[in-house]
Design a protein around this motif. Structure first.
Motif, mmCIF file in Angstrom:
data_model
loop_
_atom_site.group_PDB
_atom_site.id
_atom_site.type_symbol
_atom_site.label_atom_id
_atom_site.label_comp_id
_atom_site.label_asym_id
_atom_site.label_seq_id
_atom_site.Cartn_x
_atom_site.Cartn_y
_atom_site.Cartn_z
ATOM 1 N N SER A 11 0.847 -1.207 0.000
ATOM 2 C CA SER A 11 0.000 0.000 0.000
ATOM 3 C C SER A 11 0.881 1.255 0.000
ATOM 4 O O SER A 11 0.549 2.260 -0.629
ATOM 5 N N ASP A 14 2.185 1.672 -3.542
ATOM 6 C CA ASP A 14 1.138 2.226 -4.414
ATOM 7 C C ASP A 14 1.015 3.725 -4.195
ATOM 8 O O ASP A 14 0.921 4.502 -5.146
ATOM 9 N N ALA A 15 1.021 4.123 -2.915
ATOM 10 C CA ALA A 15 0.876 5.553 -2.597
ATOM 11 C C ALA A 15 2.070 6.331 -3.137
ATOM 12 O O ALA A 15 1.930 7.438 -3.671
ATOM 13 N N GLU A 17 4.026 5.471 -5.723
ATOM 14 C CA GLU A 17 3.936 5.535 -7.188
ATOM 15 C C GLU A 17 2.915 6.602 -7.621
ATOM 16 O O GLU A 17 3.195 7.416 -8.511
ATOM 17 N N GLN A 18 1.793 6.612 -6.937
ATOM 18 C CA GLN A 18 0.752 7.606 -7.283
ATOM 19 C C GLN A 18 1.270 9.024 -7.101
ATOM 20 O O GLN A 18 1.087 9.888 -7.961
ATOM 21 N N ASP A 19 1.931 9.265 -5.961
ATOM 22 C CA ASP A 19 2.458 10.613 -5.679
ATOM 23 C C ASP A 19 3.519 11.013 -6.702
ATOM 24 O O ASP A 19 3.574 12.168 -7.137
ATOM 25 N N ILE A 21 4.005 9.809 -9.877
ATOM 26 C CA ILE A 21 3.462 10.027 -11.223
ATOM 27 C C ILE A 21 2.627 11.315 -11.253
ATOM 28 O O ILE A 21 2.766 12.144 -12.162
ATOM 29 N N HIS A 22 1.827 11.508 -10.217
ATOM 30 C CA HIS A 22 1.000 12.721 -10.174
ATOM 31 C C HIS A 22 1.896 13.965 -10.072
ATOM 32 O O HIS A 22 1.756 14.917 -10.844
#
Ligand code: AVI
Length: 318
Positions: A11, A14-15, A17-19, A21-22
């Motif tokens: 988790s 995932d967080a 990677e999201q941060d 890429i965003h």
């Protein structure tokens, strides 16, 4: 600051990677500063706190040593000390040693390994103290253990970590603290003061290059954990003083036009384009008072060093 012995949970990955890429898809590329603190980042931050140019840690420690007996009188017996973020430093020990009638010490941190080590080490020194670590991200909702024999709860948030938060984050955090700390509550806050860029820039761009390694380590972390192909030689650390916002900004500046692949996605960099990795806000007394006031905290007393570099405040509900 924080140390992790286990690989990151999925988790967390995932967080992250999201941060990433965003953040790298924005006009001004940016990354949240919490990701600076993997194992290596935490070790590098510890080294930063001992650098001659990095005045905050030694200054706050000296202020706490000077004001702790005064603090003890305001706090009174049977208080539980709740520390937000990584503790166990010299600063925490000053309070544990001098606030002699504490009913409990509750360090809160996201890293379970770190907390376990801290609690064990402190229990050896303070054998009679009830130490109750809580694994949690203190900026998100969490529950404190029952501390039945405590007459009051005192929050402790040192190091000017508050300076790494935005206005909204400060408001949410200080508002939530009312709930964590219950009816009979106080709060000890350490914060860095506005000062000349001549002192600030070297503090965030030291001669030995430790802060540069700390910042560039974020690219290594992205390579390791998100299968990216940053070359750390392709970026350089920059510490900028933003007078309008009263903050030091850390950036990683691309030294050439380049294209990076992260988790299968391509991110383009122009030569000279930067990733904004951290804000470190420097407050004046009025600005911090307003932020605290907006979250229903009043400053009861403030202690500073003789050069007005740093401050420690005791706050009570408005
Ligand atoms: C953790 N935090 C309060 C430090 C600061 O001064 O903002 C982090 C840091 N970044 C570069 N040097 C220190």
């Amino acid at each position: 600051m924080l140390a992790e012995k286990h690989p990151p949970a999925s988790s967390e990955l995932d967080a992250f990677e999201q941060d990433v890429i965003h953040g790298l898809s924005q006009q001004q590329k940016t990354l949240p500063c919490r990701w600076l603190y993997d194992d290596r980042g935490s070790q590098l931050f510890e080294r930063i706190t001992q650098l001659p140019e990095y005045y905050p840690t030694r200054t706050e420690t000296a202020i706490l040593k000077n004001c702790v007996s005064d603090l003890a009188q305001h706090i009174g017996p049977q208080a539980a000390l709740i520390e937000y973020g990584a503790g166990a430093s010299v600063k925490t020990q000053i309070l544990l040693k001098h606030l002699t009638h504490l009913s409990a010490y509750v360090p809160i941190d996201v890293s379970g390994d770190f907390l376990e080590d801290t609690a064990q080490r402190l229990q050896q020194t303070f054998s009679h103290l009830n130490i109750q670590p809580v694994i949690a991200d203190f900026t998100s909702p969490f529950t404190l253990p029952a501390l039945g024999n405590s007459r009051s709860k005192v929050g402790f948030f040192p190091g000017s970590t508050i300076g790494n938060l935005s206005d909204d984050e400060i408001h949410s955090f200080l508002t939530a603290a009312h709930q964590h700390l219950g009816d009979n509550r106080q709060f000890i806050l350490g914060f860095d003061l506005h000062k000349s860029a001549d002192i600030l820039i070297p503090a965030y761009n030291d001669a030995a290059g430790v802060t540069a390694c700390f910042n560039l380590n974020l690219l290594d972390r992205i390579n390791r954990e998100l299968n990216a192909n940053f070359s750390t030689g392709g970026f350089k650390h920059d510490a900028r003083w933003n007078e309008n916002e009263s903050r030091i900004e850390m950036h990683l500046v691309s030294i050439a036009k380049q294209r990076i692949t992260i988790a299968g996605k391509t991110i383009e960099f122009e030569k000279g384009e930067s990733i904004h990795t951290e804000n470190s806000r420097k407050f004046c007394l009025d600005s911090i008072k307003t932020l605290c006031h907006n979250a229903n905290w009043a400053m009861r007393k403030v202690w500073m060093d003789s050069d007005n570099l740093f401050a420690v405040a005791l706050m009570e509900p408005l």
